[in-house]
Design an enzyme around this catalytic site. Structure first.
Site, PDB file in Angstrom:
ATOM      1  CG  ASP A  10      -1.852   1.104   1.373  1.00 29.66           C
ATOM      2  OD1 ASP A  10      -1.674   2.144   0.706  1.00 29.66           O
ATOM      3  OD2 ASP A  10      -2.812   0.968   2.164  1.00 29.66           O
ATOM      4  CG  ASN A  24      -9.132  13.425 -10.789  1.00 27.58           C
ATOM      5  OD1 ASN A  24      -9.002  14.611 -10.481  1.00 27.58           O
ATOM      6  ND2 ASN A  24      -9.834  12.580 -10.059  1.00 27.58           N
ATOM      7  CG  ASP A  34      -6.748  10.558  -6.990  1.00 31.40           C
ATOM      8  OD1 ASP A  34      -6.135  11.216  -6.125  1.00 31.40           O
ATOM      9  OD2 ASP A  34      -7.516  11.086  -7.803  1.00 31.40           O
ATOM     10  CB  THR A 119      -1.389   0.331 -14.730  1.00 34.79           C
ATOM     11  OG1 THR A 119      -1.335   0.456 -13.312  1.00 34.79           O
ATOM     12  CG2 THR A 119      -0.039   0.648 -15.344  1.00 34.79           C
ATOM     13  N   GLY A 120      -4.473   1.621 -13.944  1.00 34.58           N
ATOM     14  CA  GLY A 120      -5.773   1.249 -13.400  1.00 34.58           C
ATOM     15  C   GLY A 120      -6.883   1.641 -14.355  1.00 34.58           C
TER      16      GLY A 120
END
Length: 166
Positions: A10, A24, A34, A119-120
């Site tokens: 994490d 973003n 995020d 990558t998410g």
């Protein structure tokens, strides 16, 4: 030259001077990494982000880390949304890593932790993103002595490890 490693875990639990947020453009928080960073840092992070937003894809901006102690800074960078690879996505992703390292140097950060940017939900293919991340970090001059790539899952860990070992 900085020591570079990959860990599974994490990012909000890393003991570093700065963590990089895959943000973003609004810097107000979202999902994935995020959202986790915003939840761990507390509401001050969104307020600080709003004050410096927007952040363009490929750029990076810093805020205090608020409740993420001992982390001192969160460096927000906006990755590219994957659109098949023919729209400058690789260049934008590389810019995220370069700009984050530059901001870390400006802040005097000795250690920095990166997630696997874009990558998410942004859909950048993990293995390709890992190769770009590692190559860019290796090629970018920095004063940091320790750089950690933090993978949230086994597949990302494997891709980052392969890129680092390759």
């Amino acid at each position: 030259m900085a020591e570079i490693d990959v860990v599974l875990g994490d990012i909000t639990e890393q003991r570093v001077d700065a963590i990089v947020n895959a943000a973003n453009e609004s810097l107000l928080g979202g999902g994935g990494v995020d959202g986790a960073i915003h939840r761990a840092a507390g509401p001050g992070l969104a307020e600080a982000g709003a004050a410096i937003a927007p952040c363009a894809p490929g750029d990076a901006k810093a805020t205090p880390a608020f409740d993420l102690a001992p982390v001192r800074h969160v460096i927000h960078t906006v990755g590219p949304v994957w659109a098949g690879g023919g729209h400058g996505e690789a260049d934008t992703l590389a810019s995220c890593y370069r700009r984050a390292l530059l901001v870390a140097d400006e802040l005097g950060a000795d250690s920095i932790a990166f997630p696997a940017i874009a990558t998410g939900v942004y859909g950048f293919p993990t293995a390709q993103a890992a190769r770009i991340a590692v190559a860019t970090v290796r090629a970018t001059p920095t004063n940091a002595t320790r750089i950690t790539f933090v993978a949230f899952d086994e597949d990302t860990h494997a891709a980052l490890t392969a890129a680092l070992d390759g």
